[in-house]
Design a protein around this motif. Structure first.
Motif, PDB file in Angstrom:
ATOM      1  N   TYR A  43      -6.635   7.072 -11.353  1.00 34.23           N
ATOM      2  CA  TYR A  43      -6.132   5.503 -11.670  1.00 34.23           C
ATOM      3  C   TYR A  43      -5.160   4.868 -10.731  1.00 34.23           C
ATOM      4  O   TYR A  43      -5.795   3.734 -10.290  1.00 34.23           O
ATOM      5  N   ALA A  44      -3.825   5.283 -11.123  1.00 35.76           N
ATOM      6  CA  ALA A  44      -2.615   4.640 -10.485  1.00 35.76           C
ATOM      7  C   ALA A  44      -2.893   5.119  -9.188  1.00 35.76           C
ATOM      8  O   ALA A  44      -2.817   3.354  -8.287  1.00 35.76           O
TER       9      ALA A  44
ATOM     10  N   LYS B 254      -5.566   5.705  -1.545  1.00 33.33           N
ATOM     11  CA  LYS B 254      -6.786   6.922  -2.513  1.00 33.33           C
ATOM     12  C   LYS B 254      -6.709   8.511  -2.840  1.00 33.33           C
ATOM     13  O   LYS B 254      -5.926   8.628  -2.317  1.00 33.33           O
TER      14      LYS B 254
ATOM     15  N   GLU C   2      -5.134   3.919  -7.430  1.00 29.83           N
ATOM     16  CA  GLU C   2      -5.479   3.343  -6.641  1.00 29.83           C
ATOM     17  C   GLU C   2      -5.716   1.703  -7.063  1.00 29.83           C
ATOM     18  O   GLU C   2      -6.008   1.122  -6.140  1.00 29.83           O
ATOM     19  N   ASN C   3      -5.264   1.850  -8.438  1.00 26.92           N
ATOM     20  CA  ASN C   3      -5.188   0.620  -8.939  1.00 26.92           C
ATOM     21  C   ASN C   3      -3.761   0.036  -8.999  1.00 26.92           C
ATOM     22  O   ASN C   3      -3.636  -1.200  -9.014  1.00 26.92           O
ATOM     23  N   LEU C   4      -2.720   0.839  -9.376  1.00 26.41           N
ATOM     24  CA  LEU C   4      -1.115   0.166  -8.736  1.00 26.41           C
ATOM     25  C   LEU C   4      -1.411   0.257  -7.293  1.00 26.41           C
ATOM     26  O   LEU C   4      -0.174  -0.740  -6.789  1.00 26.41           O
ATOM     27  N   TYR C   5      -1.503   1.169  -6.482  1.00 30.37           N
ATOM     28  CA  TYR C   5      -1.155   1.147  -5.495  1.00 30.37           C
ATOM     29  C   TYR C   5      -1.687   1.309  -4.444  1.00 30.37           C
ATOM     30  O   TYR C   5      -1.159   1.519  -2.837  1.00 30.37           O
ATOM     31  N   ASN C   6      -3.050   0.367  -4.178  1.00 35.56           N
ATOM     32  CA  ASN C   6      -4.512   0.568  -3.204  1.00 35.56           C
ATOM     33  C   ASN C   6      -3.603   1.551  -2.242  1.00 35.56           C
ATOM     34  O   ASN C   6      -4.166   1.611  -1.258  1.00 35.56           O
TER      35      ASN C   6
ATOM     36  N   ASN D  53       1.132  -1.318  -0.197  1.00 39.65           N
ATOM     37  CA  ASN D  53      -0.022  -0.244   0.023  1.00 39.65           C
ATOM     38  C   ASN D  53       0.363   1.048   0.162  1.00 39.65           C
ATOM     39  O   ASN D  53       1.766   1.210   0.877  1.00 39.65           O
TER      40      ASN D  53
END
Ligand SMILES: [Zn+2]
Length: 280
Positions: free
Chosen positions: A57-58, A66, A60-64, A9
């Motif tokens: 997008y990156a 917000k 949330e989707n790559l690094y968990n 994360n």
């Protein structure tokens, strides 16, 4: 400087040392390495440098992470790969977190950002006409130099930040007044991040002479040299003295990055996402 791999994360706090994390390292067109947006973390503080169209997008989707957890922002210039996600951040501040974004920006760029980029999307609201101040708290850096290169400075979020005006999109003859507004950054006098600039060895030398503790440079790089006059081309950066190349990581690159070997050419390497760059 040491590197540390990303585990699960994204961190917005750490043990107190300056840490850099690239959300992406690509140029405006690449679809594989995302956009060169950079997260700084130091102790309990964080600062996002640029928020392009792919940033949330990156996050949330790559690094968990917000994007709504990001409270503090600095923008280098108004191209979409650097500010395309700011409208979303501003609206999320109004409707989701109910908090304004803290934005480091001087008055000149603030006016341009609002009037030429953001206003079209977010000036109207169900409460009436909105202003810059309805979405952002401005943190204004102070001008510290006019010539030979315009510079600004601010201490914020536990970091010392110096902004220097870069020549990004303009002809050789254009004065900076007729060019894209654009700033590079020196962080805690240790890290020089060019953001977007033409090849400008005179400016680089000036900054390295003035701030002798700069350990690492992250420099934008156009591998094929298609956008000379916009970004520094790889063959131009190859002309830098060996000692400067040795501390320079390349970023803002295209998929053609596979055609070069930066290490063989004497650079420190390619900047990578999924990696923390930690400074003592
Ligand atoms: Zn740009």
């Amino acid at each position: 400087m040491k590197t540390r791999p990303f585990i699960s994360n994204i961190e917005l706090t750490n043990d107190g040392k300056l840490s850099l994390f690239f959300i992406g390292t690509g140029n405006a067109f690449t679809k594989t390495s995302f956009q060169t947006n950079l997260l700084l973390v130091k102790g309990k503080e964080h600062l996002l440098i640029d928020c392009g169209t792919l940033c949330s997008y990156a996050f949330e989707n790559l690094y968990n992470g917000k994007i709504t957890d990001i409270r503090n922002l600095l923008l280098t210039h108004p191209h979409a790969d650097h500010i395309g996600g700011v409208e979303e951040m501003a609206l999320a501040g109004k409707y989701i977190t109910k908090q304004k974004i803290n934005l480091i920006i001087n008055d000149e760029f603030k006016k341009l950002l609002w009037n030429q980029s953001l206003r079209g999307g977010i000036q109207y609201s169900e409460e009436g006409k909105m202003t810059f101040e309805d979405y952002f708290n401005q943190l204004k850096p102070k001008q510290i130099l006019k010539k030979p290169f315009e510079m600004y400075e601010i201490d914020a979020f536990g970091m010392n930040l110096k902004l220097f005006r870069t020549r990004h999109v303009c002809t050789k003859r254009d004065s900076l007044k007729n060019s894209q507004i654009s700033y590079g950054l020196i962080i805690d006098d240790k890290v020089l991040f060019t953001a977007d600039t033409q090849y400008n060895p005179t400016q680089l030398k000036f900054l390295l002479d003035k701030y002798k503790n700069i350990e690492v440079i992250f420099h934008d790089c156009d591998i094929k040299g298609f956008s000379r006059g916009v970004h520094a081309a790889y063959d131009e950066l190859n002309l830098l003295p060996a000692e400067i190349r040795a501390k320079t990581y390349l970023c803002h690159y295209s998929e053609a990055v596979n055609t070069i070997d930066a290490l063989v050419d004497g650079f420190a390497g390619l900047a990578k996402h999924w990696v923390y760059y930690d400074f003592d």
